[in-house]
Design a protein around this motif. Structure first.
Motif, PDB file in Angstrom:
ATOM      1  N   PRO A 211     -20.680  -0.550  10.285  1.00  0.00           N
ATOM      2  CA  PRO A 211     -21.038  -0.813   8.880  1.00  0.00           C
ATOM      3  C   PRO A 211     -20.019  -0.291   7.884  1.00  0.00           C
ATOM      4  N   ASP A 212     -19.207   0.706   8.264  1.00  0.00           N
ATOM      5  CA  ASP A 212     -18.192   1.203   7.337  1.00  0.00           C
ATOM      6  C   ASP A 212     -17.173   0.124   6.983  1.00  0.00           C
ATOM      7  N   ILE A 213     -16.934  -0.801   7.890  1.00  0.00           N
ATOM      8  CA  ILE A 213     -15.975  -1.873   7.634  1.00  0.00           C
ATOM      9  C   ILE A 213     -16.480  -2.794   6.524  1.00  0.00           C
ATOM     10  N   ASP A 214     -17.797  -2.928   6.378  1.00  0.00           N
ATOM     11  CA  ASP A 214     -18.338  -3.792   5.327  1.00  0.00           C
ATOM     12  C   ASP A 214     -17.935  -3.301   3.942  1.00  0.00           C
ATOM     13  N   ARG A 215     -17.774  -1.992   3.777  1.00  0.00           N
ATOM     14  CA  ARG A 215     -17.454  -1.422   2.468  1.00  0.00           C
ATOM     15  C   ARG A 215     -15.969  -1.062   2.361  1.00  0.00           C
ATOM     16  N   SER A 216     -15.144  -1.813   3.097  1.00  0.00           N
ATOM     17  CA  SER A 216     -13.714  -1.471   3.145  1.00  0.00           C
ATOM     18  C   SER A 216     -12.838  -2.663   2.798  1.00  0.00           C
ATOM     19  N   VAL A 217     -11.635  -2.326   2.344  1.00  0.00           N
ATOM     20  CA  VAL A 217     -10.570  -3.309   2.144  1.00  0.00           C
ATOM     21  C   VAL A 217      -9.529  -3.050   3.233  1.00  0.00           C
ATOM     22  N   LEU A 218      -9.260  -4.044   4.045  1.00  0.00           N
ATOM     23  CA  LEU A 218      -8.364  -3.895   5.184  1.00  0.00           C
ATOM     24  C   LEU A 218      -6.983  -4.445   4.841  1.00  0.00           C
ATOM     25  N   VAL A 219      -5.975  -3.596   5.035  1.00  0.00           N
ATOM     26  CA  VAL A 219      -4.591  -4.021   4.820  1.00  0.00           C
ATOM     27  C   VAL A 219      -3.804  -3.783   6.111  1.00  0.00           C
ATOM     28  N   GLY A 220      -2.684  -4.451   6.248  1.00  0.00           N
ATOM     29  CA  GLY A 220      -1.876  -4.329   7.456  1.00  0.00           C
ATOM     30  C   GLY A 220      -1.309  -2.933   7.636  1.00  0.00           C
ATOM     31  N   TRP A 221      -1.127  -2.535   8.900  1.00  0.00           N
ATOM     32  CA  TRP A 221      -0.604  -1.200   9.224  1.00  0.00           C
ATOM     33  C   TRP A 221       0.778  -0.996   8.611  1.00  0.00           C
ATOM     34  N   ASP A 222       1.660  -1.975   8.759  1.00  0.00           N
ATOM     35  CA  ASP A 222       3.021  -1.859   8.226  1.00  0.00           C
ATOM     36  C   ASP A 222       3.033  -1.936   6.703  1.00  0.00           C
ATOM     37  N   ALA A 223       2.169  -2.795   6.153  1.00  0.00           N
ATOM     38  CA  ALA A 223       2.110  -2.901   4.688  1.00  0.00           C
ATOM     39  C   ALA A 223       1.615  -1.595   4.079  1.00  0.00           C
ATOM     40  N   ALA A 224       0.682  -0.931   4.741  1.00  0.00           N
ATOM     41  CA  ALA A 224       0.190   0.351   4.237  1.00  0.00           C
ATOM     42  C   ALA A 224       1.304   1.393   4.234  1.00  0.00           C
ATOM     43  N   ARG A 225       2.176   1.349   5.241  1.00  0.00           N
ATOM     44  CA  ARG A 225       3.307   2.292   5.281  1.00  0.00           C
ATOM     45  C   ARG A 225       4.261   2.040   4.112  1.00  0.00           C
ATOM     46  N   SER A 226       4.602   0.786   3.876  1.00  0.00           N
ATOM     47  CA  SER A 226       5.619   0.475   2.877  1.00  0.00           C
ATOM     48  C   SER A 226       5.097   0.474   1.446  1.00  0.00           C
ATOM     49  N   GLU A 227       3.822   0.100   1.256  1.00  0.00           N
ATOM     50  CA  GLU A 227       3.298  -0.037  -0.094  1.00  0.00           C
ATOM     51  C   GLU A 227       2.426   1.138  -0.536  1.00  0.00           C
ATOM     52  N   LEU A 228       1.746   1.789   0.412  1.00  0.00           N
ATOM     53  CA  LEU A 228       0.749   2.802   0.050  1.00  0.00           C
ATOM     54  C   LEU A 228       1.090   4.190   0.586  1.00  0.00           C
ATOM     55  N   GLU A 229       2.294   4.386   1.095  1.00  0.00           N
ATOM     56  CA  GLU A 229       2.764   5.675   1.596  1.00  0.00           C
ATOM     57  C   GLU A 229       1.857   6.227   2.705  1.00  0.00           C
ATOM     58  N   PHE A 230       1.426   5.349   3.564  1.00  0.00           N
ATOM     59  CA  PHE A 230       0.579   5.720   4.700  1.00  0.00           C
ATOM     60  C   PHE A 230       1.423   6.436   5.747  1.00  0.00           C
ATOM     61  N   ASP A 231       0.904   7.539   6.330  1.00  0.00           N
ATOM     62  CA  ASP A 231       1.689   8.363   7.255  1.00  0.00           C
ATOM     63  C   ASP A 231       1.558   7.960   8.726  1.00  0.00           C
ATOM     64  N   GLY A 232       0.723   6.979   9.054  1.00  0.00           N
ATOM     65  CA  GLY A 232       0.637   6.492  10.430  1.00  0.00           C
ATOM     66  C   GLY A 232      -0.388   7.165  11.310  1.00  0.00           C
ATOM     67  N   HIS A 233      -1.142   8.149  10.808  1.00  0.00           N
ATOM     68  CA  HIS A 233      -2.163   8.834  11.623  1.00  0.00           C
ATOM     69  C   HIS A 233      -3.490   8.073  11.542  1.00  0.00           C
ATOM     70  N   PRO A 234      -4.022   7.578  12.652  1.00  0.00           N
ATOM     71  CA  PRO A 234      -5.291   6.840  12.608  1.00  0.00           C
ATOM     72  C   PRO A 234      -6.464   7.760  12.276  1.00  0.00           C
ATOM     73  N   THR A 235      -7.460   7.190  11.624  1.00  0.00           N
ATOM     74  CA  THR A 235      -8.668   7.932  11.269  1.00  0.00           C
ATOM     75  C   THR A 235      -9.787   7.695  12.265  1.00  0.00           C
ATOM     76  N   VAL A 236      -9.946   6.445  12.676  1.00  0.00           N
ATOM     77  CA  VAL A 236     -10.968   6.065  13.653  1.00  0.00           C
ATOM     78  C   VAL A 236     -10.331   5.165  14.697  1.00  0.00           C
ATOM     79  N   ILE A 237     -10.573   5.495  15.962  1.00  0.00           N
ATOM     80  CA  ILE A 237     -10.100   4.652  17.065  1.00  0.00           C
ATOM     81  C   ILE A 237     -11.312   3.922  17.648  1.00  0.00           C
ATOM     82  N   TYR A 238     -11.220   2.607  17.713  1.00  0.00           N
ATOM     83  CA  TYR A 238     -12.262   1.784  18.326  1.00  0.00           C
ATOM     84  C   TYR A 238     -11.738   1.265  19.656  1.00  0.00           C
TER      85      TYR A 238
END
Length: 410
Positions: A211-238
């Motif tokens: 259900p957490d995915i319903d309240r989320s905006v999903l962006v690409g892993w690489d786009a998050a690195r380049s646009e949102l300064e994402f550090d590459g550490h996953p929060t939840v592994i499915y």
């Protein structure tokens, strides 16, 4: 003297019984069925009903069970989630943890999301007071397979779009941002994330397993690195794994994805639906055995009774054939063959009838039709075997009668 001996030998040779080829024996066995079609049909009917009952009482529960297993599987019986424990200072999962989880033998799919800790707005004119309460997640491309998510409109992230500022919205996120659907042929809507414009390319249906995915905006892993300064550490592994090995995967998962600090990894326990599924499988297996045993017993009694009557009522015919020169072995072979052929025809008809009835009922209930091969084999083979056993004693007893005794029988 020599002439007399020669004549005696010739008479002995002429009195030897004629050997019947297998096709001749089959022809004699079919003779009674062809000449007494109504009696044969009624006799086979009892066999058919018994075999059809066997297939129906095993096929319908098997179809129902398969439909139930599909519904239980849809509840995530093969899924696990791994998250870092909540503590201070925060613990991060290694960037390579998803690839490490994928190396576990029974694992079939491993994916992840990561919280980018950014805010999303419908446009750049809104401020902190217009906070939507949505989470922006960096997303692996195989997330949809890992959580059984479906796209309601548009498309999911692909290798060609994850590097660019594109986004997929959960069902609740789409509603809060005022984007009900993606319309083909029209300009795609855009949203504002951390001072960057992202193009919305898809909207997901509700994801009851996550259900957490319903309240989320999903962006690409690489786009998050380049646009949102994402550090590459996953929060939840499915991940998904073979159901039979799900507990074993859960035991080794913490040490696999974080070898240095396995104690700080929390793994969800298997779904309660898995226990229900296994209990249901055991219950249905016992039910199959019980119903099949009752059906075989009823069918066997009917076949035996039918074949005993069928053989005994033709004793006068046996006497006539004996008077015409048929020996005991030929009498036994004739009626045993008729018994087996009649049972086989009944078994074949019952198999077809039971299969059609099971398939029709399953389709009417919107179940996947399941015809257990073991039931079909056991049904047809059992019909032949029972017919053989049912015909042995009456045919042997009739063959022992002398021609005068058989002809005198009323």
């Amino acid at each position: 003297m020599t002439t007399t001996s020669t004549r005696s030998a010739a008479r002995g040779a002429d009195s030897r019984p004629v050997r019947l080829a297998p096709l001749d024996v089959l022809g004699l066995g079919l003779l009674g069925i062809r000449t007494r079609k109504v009696r044969a049909a009624l006799s086979a009917l009892g066999i058919s009903i018994g075999i059809a009952t066997l297939i129906v009482v095993t096929g319908i529960p098997a179809s129902s069970q398969k439909a139930l297993m599909r519904e239980l599987s849809a509840l995530g019986t093969d899924m696990l989630q791994a998250v870092p424990a909540r503590q201070e200072p925060p613990v991060l999962l290694p960037p390579e943890s998803v690839d490490m989880a994928r190396r576990i033998g029974p694992v079939t799919v491993a994916s992840a999301v990561a919280n980018t800790h950014t805010e999303v707005f419908r446009n750049d004119r809104l401020g902190a007071a217009d906070y939507t309460g949505l989470t922006v997640l960096a997303t692996r491309l195989d997330l949809r397979q890992a959580i059984n998510a479906r796209v309601a409109s548009g498309r999911f992230l692909t290798a060609g779009t994850e590097r660019f500022p594109t986004a997929v919205l959960g069902s609740v996120a789409a509603s809060r941002l005022g984007i009900p659907k993606i319309i083909a042929g029209q300009p795609a809507p855009q949203i504002y994330i951390d001072r960057h414009w992202f193009t919305v390319i898809g909207i997901l249906e509700k994801t009851p397993l996550s259900p957490d995915i319903d309240r989320s905006v999903l962006v690409g892993w690489d786009a998050a690195r380049s646009e949102l300064e994402f550090d590459g550490h996953p929060t939840v592994i499915y991940l998904k794994a073979r159901e039979s090995e799900i507990e074993a995967v859960r035991d080794v998962l913490p040490a696999t994805i974080n070898p240095e600090l396995p104690g700080v990894v929390q793994v969800s326990r298997p779904s309660d639906a898995l226990a229900a599924k296994r209990a249901t499988e055991n219950t249905f297996s016992a039910l199959f055995l019980g119903l099949a045993g009752v059906a075989l017993l009823v069918g066997g009694i009917g076949v035996a009774n039918t074949m005993v009557v069928s053989v005994l009522e033709r004793r006068r015919e046996i006497g006539l054939r004996r008077a015409l020169g048929a020996n005991r072995g030929q009498i036994r072979a004739q009626f045993l063959t008729e018994s087996v052929v009649l049972s086989a025809l009944g078994g074949l008809a019952g198999t077809v009838l039971g299969t059609l009835a099971t398939a029709a009922y399953a389709l009417h209930q919107h179940w996947p039709p399941v015809i257990p091969l073991s039931s079909v084999t056991a049904g047809f083979g059992g019909a032949v075997l029972i017919g053989m056993l049912a015909g042995v004693y009456p045919s042997v007893r009739a063959a022992r009668l002398t021609p005068t005794e058989a002809l005198a029988t009323t």
